[in-house]
Write a protein that holds these residues in place. Structure first.
Motif, PDB file in Angstrom:
ATOM      1  N   PHE A   1       1.319  -2.082   0.634  1.00 37.61           N
ATOM      2  CA  PHE A   1      -0.031  -2.225   1.167  1.00 37.61           C
ATOM      3  C   PHE A   1      -0.558  -0.835   1.520  1.00 37.61           C
ATOM      4  CE2 PHE A   1       2.138  -6.213   1.930  1.00 37.61           C
ATOM      5  CZ  PHE A   1       1.209  -7.152   1.508  1.00 37.61           C
TER       6      PHE A   1
ATOM      7  N   TRP B   1      -4.487  -8.498   2.595  1.00 31.74           N
ATOM      8  CA  TRP B   1      -4.085  -7.126   2.962  1.00 31.74           C
ATOM      9  C   TRP B   1      -3.899  -7.005   4.474  1.00 31.74           C
ATOM     10  CZ3 TRP B   1      -6.948  -3.728   6.070  1.00 31.74           C
ATOM     11  CH2 TRP B   1      -6.427  -2.425   6.173  1.00 31.74           C
TER      12      TRP B   1
ATOM     13  N   ASP C   1      -4.899  -2.782  -3.335  1.00 32.25           N
ATOM     14  CA  ASP C   1      -4.498  -4.030  -2.679  1.00 32.25           C
ATOM     15  C   ASP C   1      -5.093  -5.251  -3.357  1.00 32.25           C
ATOM     16  OD1 ASP C   1      -3.109  -2.741  -0.354  1.00 32.25           O
ATOM     17  OD2 ASP C   1      -5.118  -1.913  -0.052  1.00 32.25           O
TER      18      ASP C   1
ATOM     19  N   LYS D   1      -0.127  -7.969  -7.472  1.00 33.42           N
ATOM     20  CA  LYS D   1      -1.297  -7.722  -6.628  1.00 33.42           C
ATOM     21  C   LYS D   1      -2.287  -8.879  -6.807  1.00 33.42           C
ATOM     22  CE  LYS D   1      -0.148  -3.460  -5.351  1.00 33.42           C
ATOM     23  NZ  LYS D   1      -0.073  -2.999  -3.956  1.00 33.42           N
TER      24      LYS D   1
ATOM     25  N   TYR E   1      -7.790  -0.458   3.134  1.00 27.63           N
ATOM     26  CA  TYR E   1      -7.985  -1.524   2.147  1.00 27.63           C
ATOM     27  C   TYR E   1      -8.637  -0.965   0.887  1.00 27.63           C
ATOM     28  CZ  TYR E   1      -9.500  -5.789  -0.147  1.00 27.63           C
ATOM     29  OH  TYR E   1      -9.708  -6.775  -1.085  1.00 27.63           O
TER      30      TYR E   1
END
Length: 402
Positions: free
Chosen positions: A216, A364, A294, A320, A220
């Motif tokens: 991660f 995320w 992400d 993902k 984001y």
């Protein structure tokens, strides 16, 4: 079997069409068959690639690297691009001059050795035209890899669609087998060919090791790989993202990576600090870059049923989550549901795009991983898709001998 592949896109060309043909050649060869390829290159030369004999034929008008350079520099009206465009407008084949040179090379090969199978693949009409001429002169099993329907491309004029339809019908009549990339398109081709049953589905796929580890990013990050153009644009994605930032629903420092778009995007002023654009990189680097995101984004407009975007298969085995902004009643949505690998947002519904984007952001934020169905995903390796074609050919041979 001795197999000849005629195509415009092949290694080292860095695009989905090329990866499809690379897989045909590589896995035909791994299965023990002899493979020769006639394809387009920056110069006339013959070399070996994964045990396949590759004959590169130069387009006298515009080579692949010259086109890439002109696109990146946004050079529209150079003499070479004008001549290329004229070939496309007048002849529906912007590689017509290349076609003549490719035919000479292919004819030279088929005159000096016997080929059991010739596979031509659509990038433009040229490769099918070469195979059509060869098929009239020599005995071999012709496989026409049509992928999707030329005559239904939405940017074509109605006159050119009718002209292309006549070519499609000719190919469907003369070829021994036709390949397409989805079940709906297979049915469409069967109808176009007057109910012919010699059309099968060989999808695109992925050709790298599955990635099961999950990381991660500290911020984001969403990523899109490949090209935007006049029909596929980031506008709806960018709009939803911008509104969510303005509402405080996602962090203001969230990032968007656009990887491999060969023409720089015009990014809205209020998003310039969020969007990072990387010029085209090789395929291995693209897969590596997806691990720096992400959420992986697909953008595909409504209109033509049954058309996948090639990057979708590249995304499948990355572990993902995939956000597909597309038609929720079409094949992309079905594939994501079947494999449990992502979410579909109705591309005509801004609020739906925002909702699905927030679902991806939530994964995320909470460090969650989707429970992918890896057995279903593995059906879409390129090796398995080529195996499916070889099994079909073996079955046809058995029927002939029985």
């Amino acid at each position: 079997m001795n197999i000849l592949i005629v195509c415009n896109y092949f290694y080292p060309n860095n695009c989905i069409a090329s990866f499809r043909l690379n897989a045909f050649a590589k896995y035909f060869r791994e299965a023990g068959h002899s493979v020769s390829v006639v394809t387009e290159g920056d110069r006339d030369q013959t070399t070996m690639w994964h045990g396949c004999e590759v004959h590169y034929v130069k387009d006298p008008v515009l080579t692949p690297s010259q086109m890439d350079s002109l696109l990146f520099r946004r050079k529209k009206w150079t003499p070479r691009r004008i001549l290329t465009a004229l070939q496309g407008r007048l002849l529906l084949d912007y590689k017509r001059l290349w076609q003549f040179r490719a035919y000479r090379k292919a004819h030279e090969l088929t005159s000096s050795r016997r080929f059991d199978v010739v596979l031509s693949s659509y990038g433009n009409l040229s490769s099918h035209q070469v195979a059509y001429r060869l098929h009239r002169e020599a005995r071999f099993y012709w496989i026409a890899d049509m992928r999707d329907e030329m005559s239904k491309w939405p940017w074509m004029s109605s006159i050119n669609r009718r002209r292309l339809l006549s070519y499609e019908r000719k190919i469907l009549k003369e070829a021994d087998l036709v390949l397409s990339v989805s079940a709906p398109l297979v049915e469409d081709f069967k109808q176009t060919g007057g109910g012919t049953d010699k059309v099968i589905e060989i999808t695109n796929g992925y050709d790298y090791e599955e990635i099961h580890s999950v990381s991660f990013q500290p911020v984001y990050t969403m990523a899109f790989t490949g090209h935007f153009h006049n029909l596929i644009t980031p506008d709806k994605w960018f709009r939803a993202f911008s509104e969510l930032i303005a509402e405080g629903a996602v962090p203001a420092d969230s990032r968007i990576l656009v990887i491999g778009n060969n023409i720089p995007l015009s990014v809205p002023e209020n998003m310039k600090s969020n969007v990072f654009q990387l010029r085209q990189v090789n395929h291995d680097e693209v897969i590596r870059k997806t691990q720096e995101a992400d959420t992986l984004v697909v953008v595909h407009p409504k209109g033509r049923k049954g058309v996948y975007t090639g990057k979708l298969f590249d995304y499948l085995a990355t572990n993902k989550p995939i956000l597909a902004i597309c038609d929720p009643d079409d094949v992309i949505a079905s594939l994501l549901e079947e494999t449990h690998s992502g979410f579909t947002a109705d591309e005509s519904d801004n609020e739906d795009v925002k909702r699905m984007l927030l679902r991806c952001y939530s994964l995320w934020k909470n460090k969650e991983v989707l429970p992918r169905d890896w057995d279903k995903i593995r059906q879409y390796t390129r090796k398995n898709q080529v195996k499916k074609l070889l099994e079909y050919l073996a079955g046809q041979e058995a029927l002939k001998q029985s």
